[in-house]
Design an enzyme around this catalytic site. Structure first.
Site, PDB file in Angstrom:
ATOM      1  N   PRO A 181      -4.147  38.176  20.570  1.00  0.00           N
ATOM      2  CG  PRO A 181      -6.054  36.836  20.768  1.00  0.00           C
ATOM      3  CD  PRO A 181      -4.851  37.312  21.522  1.00  0.00           C
ATOM      4  CB  THR A 194       8.199  30.158  19.396  1.00  0.00           C
ATOM      5  OG1 THR A 194       7.873  31.029  18.327  1.00  0.00           O
ATOM      6  CG2 THR A 194       9.174  29.093  18.905  1.00  0.00           C
ATOM      7  CD  GLU A 234      12.686  36.483  18.292  1.00  0.00           C
ATOM      8  OE1 GLU A 234      13.666  37.111  18.718  1.00  0.00           O
ATOM      9  OE2 GLU A 234      12.676  35.256  18.137  1.00  0.00           O
ATOM     10  CG  HIS A 257      17.242  24.937  -7.549  1.00  0.00           C
ATOM     11  ND1 HIS A 257      17.955  25.955  -6.959  1.00  0.00           N
ATOM     12  CD2 HIS A 257      17.856  23.790  -7.198  1.00  0.00           C
ATOM     13  CE1 HIS A 257      18.948  25.431  -6.262  1.00  0.00           C
ATOM     14  NE2 HIS A 257      18.919  24.117  -6.390  1.00  0.00           N
TER      15      HIS A 257
END
Lengths: 253, 375
Positions: free
Chosen positions: B124, B154, B359, B334
């Site tokens: 944290p 992860t 990372e 789009h």
């Protein structure tokens, strides 16, 4: 059980474009690959080897760079490759005689497997011609093969019917696309393929008769034109008209 | 690319088209974790790509690994990050820093797709500032006792073997950090909350809590108090990999944009005939090519045992920044369709954001690059 698989290096037709003016296919820069159905032949060979043991040899006629394509088949599970090297364009007759001579040179074999046809020319001639030159039985269009110890039983796809055929060994079998789904080699197998042997034999060392009798004069793409018929009024009426049109075109029978 | 590398690419691409593509939307929308697919990936060699064969890996070089990561991430960012974290942060760290016993004990299951691994650094109060971690490891006879909380880890909740960074000397900052391999059923270890993320929603991100976790003495990974260097080395490797992931996601944005620009007609012609669209697509293509080459260069240097820290940071910084732009412009191309959730464009946009943070943030990459330039 020793199995020889004949595989062809072809242009990747999905990457091929046709010149809109001349209608000629643009072959420059198009990647090469092993003809799809030949991979089904390899897959079937691996399955038979898994059941009976033995050795799988892949034979290809093509230029030196075809070795790289052979490596993919070695990664899938073939044991050894033979490249009959030549940069010349040969007709089916010469390719068949080169393959037959190479198979005789390899010597011991029980089954020769081929794709029913190559995806570029789709003549379907090479398998049967090789069987003829080797003077061995052939089973074409196999959609299922059950290789037993003393004989093989194959179901042939004859379009609207299937025919079950049995043969002793040696036998040449051509397979159809639905016979199996070719496996993807693992990364380990791809690395391992680099250590499997690929022998290169020159075409001239196998036969002296290398003059094609068939000459390709021209190659053109087939122009496709849409009819652009639109039925848009009443739905029931449009459906009827659409069905009638499709029937007239022979799409519906 | 060598012929072998091309064959790798073709094989991984075929696998991804068949196995990942049909699941990619579900993985994102339902936070679905496809265990079976990862098992298949293990069989193909994707769960232990750069680990040598003797430990169950595929033993491929770093460039091939980058090729594979690009292919996977092109279709699914969540799968990309899961594979990247497992291969680089977990397996890579255990292989590079582990003893022969540790390698033999952990790697075969991890590389075979039977189990996951995770690297737990962030806390944290310690993100970019790794030296500020507060998790502690204190020796007690033949065991280390771990206490603390990790977050944003992860695959932390599914990992069987977790590498935990902890302070072994509280007085020494970065020079008092060590790494430990913790097995998931260790008493005192529990998984806290699972994070609800912007993107990469099919990748698991967990809080990990250690309360008097006793870890055997031999589970220290690398030298005592030298863990900071081990983890920095691992993060260097990870940077190239996140670069490859970014290139993959950006390629998805590019390929979808090209297809759409050809097919979508406005004002009587395909929008791809308008210069505004052409320029966006041309820029995307240019930047992606450049990013890919930076990734390959860093991987090449690593493959050849040359210094690659600066190049990895450059590759990650550039690739993640251009990918962010590519996914943003792909939505623009789009239009309204790009904004809707039934197309993958908005997923690419959400997924890529993490590449600028995880990372090592883009800012940390710049610090690394500047330091390597002697500043």
């Amino acid at each position: 059980m020793n199995i020889i698989v004949c595989a062809k290096q072809v242009v990747d037709v999905s990457e091929m474009k046709v010149d809109s003016k001349t209608k000629k296919p643009i072959l420059q820069g198009v990647p090469q690959k092993i003809s799809d159905i030949d991979k089904n032949a390899i897959e079937e060979a691996i399955k038979i080897k898994d059941k009976h043991g033995g050795k799988i040899t892949v034979v290809t006629v093509g230029p030196s760079d075809a070795k790289e394509r052979i490596k993919e088949l070695l990664a899938m599970g073939a044991d050894e490759g033979v490249l009959i090297s030549s940069t010349d364009k040969y007709d089916y007759r010469i390719v068949s005689s080169l393959l037959a001579e190479a198979i005789k040179k390899i010597g011991e074999y029980d089954i020769v497997l081929c794709g029913e046809a190559s995806i570029d020319m789709f003549s379907g001639q090479v398998g049967p011609r090789v069987a003829g030159l080797l003077n061995i039985p052939q089973i074409t269009y196999a959609q299922n093969i059950n290789a037993e110890k003393d004989k093989t039983v194959a179901m042939r796809n004859m379009g609207d019917k299937s025919v079950t055929t049995e043969s002793s060994y040696p036998v040449l079998i051509t397979v159809t696309k639905e016979i199996n789904e070719p496996r993807l080699p693992s990364l380990m197998q791809i690395l391992g393929a680099a250590n499997k042997p690929i022998n290169e034999w020159s075409a001239g060392s196998l036969t002296k008769e290398l003059q094609p009798k068939v000459e390709t004069i021209e190659l053109k793409g087939i122009p496709m034109q849409r009819k652009n018929i639109v039925y848009k009024d009443d739905v029931d009426d449009s459906v009827k008209k659409l069905v009638d049109s499709l029937a007239k075109e022979g799409v519906l029978r | 690319m060598t012929e072998e590398q091309k064959l790798f690419q073709k094989t991984v691409r075929k696998f991804c088209e068949k196995e990942i593509k049909p699941l990619a939307s579900k993985i994102d929308k339902e936070e679905y974790f496809p265990w079976d697919m990862y098992k298949k990936m293990g069989k193909l060699g994707l769960m232990g790509m750069t680990v040598p064969k003797k430990y169950g890996g595929a033993g491929i070089d770093k460039i091939c690994y980058m090729i594979a990561l690009e292919e996977i991430s092109r279709l699914c960012g969540s799968t990309g990050i899961t594979i990247e974290a497992h291969n680089t942060l977990g397996n890579g760290y255990i292989y590079e820093a582990g003893t022969e016993e540790q390698r033999k004990k952990y790697l075969p299951r991890l590389t075979g797709g039977e189990a996951f691994t995770a690297l737990a650094i962030t806390e944290p109060n310690a993100g970019s500032d790794v030296g500020g971690i507060q998790t502690t490891a204190v020796i007690d006879g033949d065991e280390w006792v771990l206490n603390g909380t990790k977050q944003f880890i992860t695959s932390g909740d599914i990992a069987e073997a977790i590498i935990v960074m902890a302070k072994t000397d509280k007085t020494k900052g970065t020079k008092g950090i060590s790494a430990f391999i913790l097995e998931k059923d260790t008493p005192g270890f529990k998984v806290g909350q699972l994070e609800d993320k912007l993107g990469l929603r099919g990748s698991k991100t967990a809080e990990l809590i250690f309360e008097d976790c006793h870890v055997p003495k031999e589970n220290i990974l690398g030298e005592k108090d030298k863990g900071f260097y081990g983890v920095m080395d691992t993060l260097d490797r990870g940077r190239t990999a996140v670069g490859a992931m970014s290139v993959g996601i950006a390629r998805g944005a590019l390929e979808d944009s090209i297809a759409y620009a050809k097919q979508r007609e406005q004002f009587g012609r395909p929008i791809g005939k308008f210069q505004a669209i052409q320029w966006m697509i041309a820029d995307m293509a240019t930047e992606i090519e450049a990013a890919r080459l930076l990734v390959y260069r860093a991987a090449y240097l690593e493959d050849n045992n040359m210094s690659f820290s600066k190049e990895a940071a450059i590759a990650k910084l550039f690739a993640s920044e251009i990918a962010m732009r590519a996914t943003r412009n792909a939505i623009q191309i789009h239009g309204g369709y790009g904004y809707m959730r039934d197309r993958p464009l908005e997923r690419y946009f959400r997924d890529i954001k993490l590449s600028q943070i995880g990372e090592g943030t883009s800012e940390i990459q710049r610090i690394v690059i500047a330091k390597r330039l002697g500043l």
